[in-house]
Write an enzyme that holds these catalytic residues in place. Structure first.
Site, short mmCIF file in Angstrom:
data_model
loop_
_atom_site.label_atom_id
_atom_site.label_comp_id
_atom_site.label_asym_id
_atom_site.label_seq_id
_atom_site.Cartn_x
_atom_site.Cartn_y
_atom_site.Cartn_z
N ARG A 51 39.01 18.18 44.78
CA ARG A 51 37.76 18.53 44.12
C ARG A 51 37.67 18.04 42.68
O ARG A 51 36.68 17.44 42.29
CB ARG A 51 37.56 20.06 44.07
CG ARG A 51 36.84 20.64 45.24
CD ARG A 51 37.40 22.00 45.52
NE ARG A 51 38.79 21.85 45.84
CZ ARG A 51 39.23 21.52 47.06
NH1 ARG A 51 38.39 21.41 48.03
NH2 ARG A 51 40.52 21.34 47.31
N THR A 52 38.68 18.33 41.88
CA THR A 52 38.54 18.07 40.45
C THR A 52 38.42 16.56 40.20
O THR A 52 37.50 16.11 39.50
CB THR A 52 39.73 18.67 39.67
OG1 THR A 52 39.90 20.01 40.10
CG2 THR A 52 39.50 18.63 38.18
N LYS A 80 58.11 5.23 35.91
CA LYS A 80 59.14 4.43 35.23
C LYS A 80 59.60 5.12 33.95
O LYS A 80 60.35 4.54 33.16
CB LYS A 80 58.57 3.05 34.87
CG LYS A 80 58.06 2.27 36.05
CD LYS A 80 57.42 0.97 35.54
CE LYS A 80 56.40 0.46 36.52
NZ LYS A 80 55.44 -0.47 35.89
N ARG A 101 45.08 15.72 34.68
CA ARG A 101 45.79 16.85 35.31
C ARG A 101 47.28 16.56 35.26
O ARG A 101 47.71 15.43 35.53
CB ARG A 101 45.34 17.04 36.75
CG ARG A 101 46.20 18.05 37.49
CD ARG A 101 45.66 18.40 38.83
NE ARG A 101 44.47 19.23 38.72
CZ ARG A 101 43.88 19.83 39.75
NH1 ARG A 101 44.37 19.68 40.97
NH2 ARG A 101 42.80 20.57 39.58
N HIS A 129 42.73 25.86 33.60
CA HIS A 129 41.94 24.90 34.37
C HIS A 129 40.49 25.05 33.89
O HIS A 129 39.64 25.61 34.59
CB HIS A 129 42.07 25.22 35.86
CG HIS A 129 41.56 24.15 36.78
ND1 HIS A 129 40.76 23.09 36.36
CD2 HIS A 129 41.73 23.98 38.12
CE1 HIS A 129 40.47 22.33 37.40
NE2 HIS A 129 41.05 22.84 38.48
N1 CP Z 1 39.81 23.72 42.53
C1 CP Z 1 40.63 22.66 42.36
O1 CP Z 1 41.17 22.43 41.28
O2 CP Z 1 40.79 21.88 43.46
P1 CP Z 1 41.65 20.55 43.52
O3 CP Z 1 43.10 20.95 43.30
O4 CP Z 1 41.39 19.97 44.87
O5 CP Z 1 41.21 19.67 42.39
#
Ligand code: CP
Length: 305
Positions: A51-52, A80, A101, A129
């Site tokens: 999703r993100t 590396k 991320r 998040h």
């Molecule tokens: N909600 C969320 O962060 O989903 P993903 O891990 O798929 O990005």
């Protein structure tokens, strides 16, 4: 230049403006279809995501921009031994904005301190998040018509679930929010969150039974047990199916209670709940695109040009 590391980086007033913009983008997509023409978003994902990452990419495409990036540490030069600091210095020459991320808490902050472009924390370890929180807040505001004056139950892995930590901190700024934390003993919300609530005199309860509190809730935020953060597989197996929301539990809930979940789900919401009109988690994922569109637009200063 502005980054987003924590949902509290935006004031309540700034968030209202952002959510108004996101709602306008949802209603009038053509108005914004070319506003990021010539701009590039880099998605630097050192940890898996559906999703993100994809909603960031869809958001930039909806604004007429382009995307580049990597979807795992293994497919980048991190494999590396390259540092996050060096990577972002290089990416600053390739893109106009970056969503990152990383499994290590604080890594996006290190990147932001070395970056020449805005950096968005797209999830750092078990810490924060923020764009999921913006998604959650926009969903609640759009579907409930308000942010505040409700009882929210957060259920499942409240220890490792970074979406939970970000959401609680963000909701603390709104009036009349009562929290009910529903978790097994081992997965309770961290002490620093409890201290925060106490310092602000915010109402909270900690319980183990979901059934017991179901009738009180205006919102139920379900979470997955975060297998990737456990040190011990046996503990994960013991706890993973502690809560399963099903039709019979939904019968105990208010008629207008909303069920949210940041997704992905594993077993914690039975698929039989998906057709219940109160199940809002797929709609929530759609709001994630609009809020990320509004965020990219805002951090790039498009409206100010
Ligand atoms: N909600 C969320 O962060 O989903 P993903 O891990 O798929 O990005």
């Amino acid at each position: 230049m502005r980054h987003l590391m924590n949902p509290l980086d935006f004031s309540v007033e700034e968030l209202d403006k952002l959510f108004d913009l996101a709602n306008d983008m949802e209603k009038n997509p053509k108005k914004y279809a070319e506003c990021c023409h010539g701009k590039k978003l880099a998605t630097c994902f050192y940890e898996p995501s559906t999703r993100t990452r994809l909603s960031f990419e869809a958001a930039m495409m909806n604004l007429g921009g382009n995307v580049l990036g990597f979807s795992s540490a293994d497919s980048s030069s991190a494999a590396k031994g390259e540092s996050v600091s060096d990577t972002i210095r290089v990416i600053s020459s390739y893109a106009d904005i970056c969503a990152m991320r990383h499994p290590k808490e604080g890594a996006p902050m290190v990147a932001a301190s070395r970056s020449r472009i805005p950096v968005i924390n797209a999830g750092d370890g078990g810490h924060q998040h923020p764009t999921q929180t913006l998604t959650d807040l926009l969903t609640i505001r759009s579907l409930k018509g308000r942010l505040g004056n409700f009882t929210i139950g957060l259920c499942g892995d409240l220890k490792f679930g970074r979406t939970v930590h970000s959401l609680i901190e963000a909701l603390c700024r709104y009036e009349g929010v009562q929290f009910i934390f529903i978790s097994p003993e081992e997965l309770k919300v961290p002490d620093y969150i409890i201290e925060l609530l106490k310092s602000k005199n915010i109402d909270y309860t900690e319980v183990i039974s979901l059934e017991e509190v179901m009738p009180q809730l205006d919102l139920l935020y379900m979470t997955r047990v975060q297998r990737e953060r456990f040190f011990n597989e046996e503990d994960y197996i013991r706890l993973k199916d502690f809560y399963i929301l099903n039709k019979s539990k939904m019968e105990m809930a208010k008629e207008d209670m909303l069920v949210l979940h940041p997704l992905p789900r594993v077993n914690e919401i039975s698929v039989e709940v998906d057709d219940d009109p109160r199940a809002a988690y797929f709609e929530q994922a759609q709001y994630g695109v609009y809020v990320r569109m509004a965020l990219i637009y805002t951090l790039l200063g498009i409206g100010e040009e």
